[in-house]
Design a protein around this motif. Structure first.
Motif, mmCIF file in Angstrom:
data_model
loop_
_atom_site.group_PDB
_atom_site.id
_atom_site.type_symbol
_atom_site.label_atom_id
_atom_site.label_comp_id
_atom_site.label_asym_id
_atom_site.label_seq_id
_atom_site.Cartn_x
_atom_site.Cartn_y
_atom_site.Cartn_z
ATOM 1 N N GLY A 143 -55.467 -12.958 -64.541
ATOM 2 C CA GLY A 143 -54.727 -13.832 -65.445
ATOM 3 C C GLY A 143 -53.528 -13.192 -66.116
ATOM 4 O O GLY A 143 -52.450 -13.802 -66.186
ATOM 5 N N ASP A 147 -48.558 -14.087 -62.848
ATOM 6 C CA ASP A 147 -47.210 -14.648 -62.920
ATOM 7 C C ASP A 147 -46.146 -13.571 -62.750
ATOM 8 O O ASP A 147 -45.064 -13.827 -62.196
ATOM 9 C CB ASP A 147 -46.999 -15.418 -64.218
ATOM 10 N N ASN A 184 -59.758 -14.219 -65.209
ATOM 11 C CA ASN A 184 -59.196 -13.282 -66.175
ATOM 12 C C ASN A 184 -58.944 -11.893 -65.600
ATOM 13 O O ASN A 184 -58.292 -11.076 -66.243
ATOM 14 C CB ASN A 184 -60.100 -13.188 -67.403
ATOM 15 N N GLY A 224 -50.704 -22.202 -59.906
ATOM 16 C CA GLY A 224 -50.332 -21.761 -61.252
ATOM 17 C C GLY A 224 -50.848 -22.700 -62.333
ATOM 18 O O GLY A 224 -51.356 -22.261 -63.369
ATOM 19 N N VAL A 225 -50.742 -24.013 -62.077
ATOM 20 C CA VAL A 225 -51.245 -25.000 -63.028
ATOM 21 C C VAL A 225 -52.766 -24.887 -63.163
ATOM 22 O O VAL A 225 -53.323 -25.021 -64.254
ATOM 23 C CB VAL A 225 -50.836 -26.422 -62.582
ATOM 24 N N PHE A 254 -54.727 -22.261 -62.922
ATOM 25 C CA PHE A 254 -55.121 -21.147 -63.783
ATOM 26 C C PHE A 254 -55.031 -21.536 -65.260
ATOM 27 O O PHE A 254 -55.914 -21.205 -66.059
ATOM 28 C CB PHE A 254 -54.220 -19.928 -63.545
ATOM 29 N N GLU A 255 -53.950 -22.225 -65.596
ATOM 30 C CA GLU A 255 -53.677 -22.531 -66.993
ATOM 31 C C GLU A 255 -54.479 -23.722 -67.512
ATOM 32 O O GLU A 255 -54.873 -23.755 -68.675
ATOM 33 C CB GLU A 255 -52.174 -22.813 -67.181
ATOM 34 N N PHE A 256 -54.701 -24.721 -66.655
ATOM 35 C CA PHE A 256 -55.325 -25.971 -67.106
ATOM 36 C C PHE A 256 -56.850 -25.948 -67.033
ATOM 37 O O PHE A 256 -57.502 -26.774 -67.664
ATOM 38 C CB PHE A 256 -54.805 -27.142 -66.270
ATOM 39 N N TYR A 280 -58.728 -17.193 -70.299
ATOM 40 C CA TYR A 280 -58.586 -18.309 -69.392
ATOM 41 C C TYR A 280 -59.909 -19.053 -69.260
ATOM 42 O O TYR A 280 -60.973 -18.453 -69.275
ATOM 43 C CB TYR A 280 -58.152 -17.801 -68.001
ATOM 44 N N LYS A 328 -58.654 -25.887 -70.385
ATOM 45 C CA LYS A 328 -58.118 -26.708 -71.469
ATOM 46 C C LYS A 328 -59.111 -27.761 -71.961
ATOM 47 O O LYS A 328 -59.026 -28.210 -73.103
ATOM 48 C CB LYS A 328 -56.822 -27.400 -71.016
#
Length: 353
Positions: free
Chosen positions: A61, A65, A58, A108-109, A111-113, A353, A116
């Motif tokens: 985060g 991008d 974070n 990139g994936v 960081f986002e996944f 995140y 989840k």
């Protein structure tokens, strides 16, 4: 004839302007994404719990991008301003650049996944992906620029190298130099953007990693003198030596400011180091974009691979309008997210995140 000479001078001026802008775009990308790559490489080692690792993600985060815009713009500028260089570079170095692209996608994936699914195995897998992708991106960027500085084996028959020929001594040393440069940069960023014990560990890591960075930097400078033609421009125009000298002083300044506890100034010195190291290479390359290690007559330069006068003129107008807007937006974003990230803030925020 006078008109032709005048147009030729304007064309050369535009080619030089876009070479400078090309260098600036890469320098800013290394500066901004450098601390994301560095913090990503430290992700597994600094974060001792899931909360601490969430804190680290974070810290960058909200901005990572946006930092990628400078990489995309650098590639776009190469495509639009120097299309021949762009075409041959992606032809000659296709496998290496594709590997770099895959690493960027995985990072990139990751960081986002990562957050989840609330499962330790799931998060552990993405934690490792953050580390390995960040490390490989830094290494591949260094190897790529090391080979560009040294020159590629190309002539009238095309490119005579392969993916493995890029992993030569100078290319690997440049890759290691980039890894350590970004690692120290990321550790200092983490020191500023975290609190408590996590911040202290990041500061200690930056301090302990700095001697290795110094050794890599000295080795890089010595090897550069023997393996490349980058020093030619500095011998012809000695005043340009101010740039590598500034890089050396900034590198030494990192350690001095860390010892004094002035972490913000240490991060500033690290930023100056990255900018000056990049410009040292760019100045040494001029007017080449990709030199040939076999025959200099086959080098790709800003003069033999640029777009038309009209294209460069229109691009210059567009850049004058939109680059200041992008810079202003980035300053605003970093100001909004300037506060350190705390464990308490993350523990109570499921949307982070």
């Amino acid at each position: 004839q006078p008109q032709s000479a005048g147009r030729r001078c304007k064309m050369e001026a535009l080619q030089i302007i876009w070479f400078v802008l090309w260098g600036v775009l890469w320098a800013v990308y290394f500066l901004l994404d450098g601390f994301v790559l560095g913090t990503g490489m430290l992700h597994l080692f600094l974060g001792r719990s899931d909360t601490e690792r969430r804190v680290l993600v974070n810290t960058y985060g909200p901005v990572w991008d946006g930092n990628e815009v400078w990489l995309i713009t650098a590639g776009g500028a190469t495509f639009a301003a120097f299309p021949t260089t762009y075409a041959l570079m992606f032809s000659y170095l296709y496998t290496a650049l594709l590997l770099l692209l895959f690493c960027l996608i995985v990072r990139g994936v990751s960081f986002e996944f990562r957050g989840k699914v609330d499962n330790l195995v799931w998060k552990g897998a993405w934690d490792k992906a953050i580390f390995f992708s960040s490390f490989l991106i830094a290494l591949l960027l260094g190897v790529a620029f090391g080979n560009i500085f040294e020159g590629l084996p190309m002539d009238a028959d095309g490119y005579h190298g392969s993916l493995f020929s890029l992993l030569n001594g100078y290319g690997l040393l440049t890759g290691i130099f980039f890894v350590l440069l970004f690692l120290v940069h990321g550790a200092l960023y983490a020191t500023l953007k975290t609190t408590g014990d996590l911040s202290e560990r990041a500061k200690s890591l930056a301090k302990n990693a700095w001697p290795f960075l110094l050794v890599a930097a000295v080795g890089f400078l010595i090897y550069t003198a023997f393996a490349t033609r980058l020093l030619g421009n500095y011998f012809r125009e000695p005043y340009l030596l101010a740039v590598p000298l500034a890089a050396v002083l900034a590198l030494l300044g990192i350690r001095m400011f860390i010892a004094r506890g002035a972490t913000l100034y240490a991060f500033g010195a690290s930023s100056v180091t990255i900018l000056c190291v990049t410009f040292t290479g760019i100045i040494g390359l001029f007017p080449n974009l990709i030199p040939s290690s076999l025959d200099t007559s086959y080098s790709l330069t800003i003069f033999n691979s640029s777009s038309s006068f009209l294209t460069l003129a229109v691009m210059t107008v567009v850049a004058l309008i939109f680059v200041p807007i992008v810079i202003g937006y980035k300053i605003w974003v970093y100001r909004v997210f300037r506060a350190p990230v705390t464990s308490e803030e993350i523990a109570g925020n499921r949307d982070a995140y």
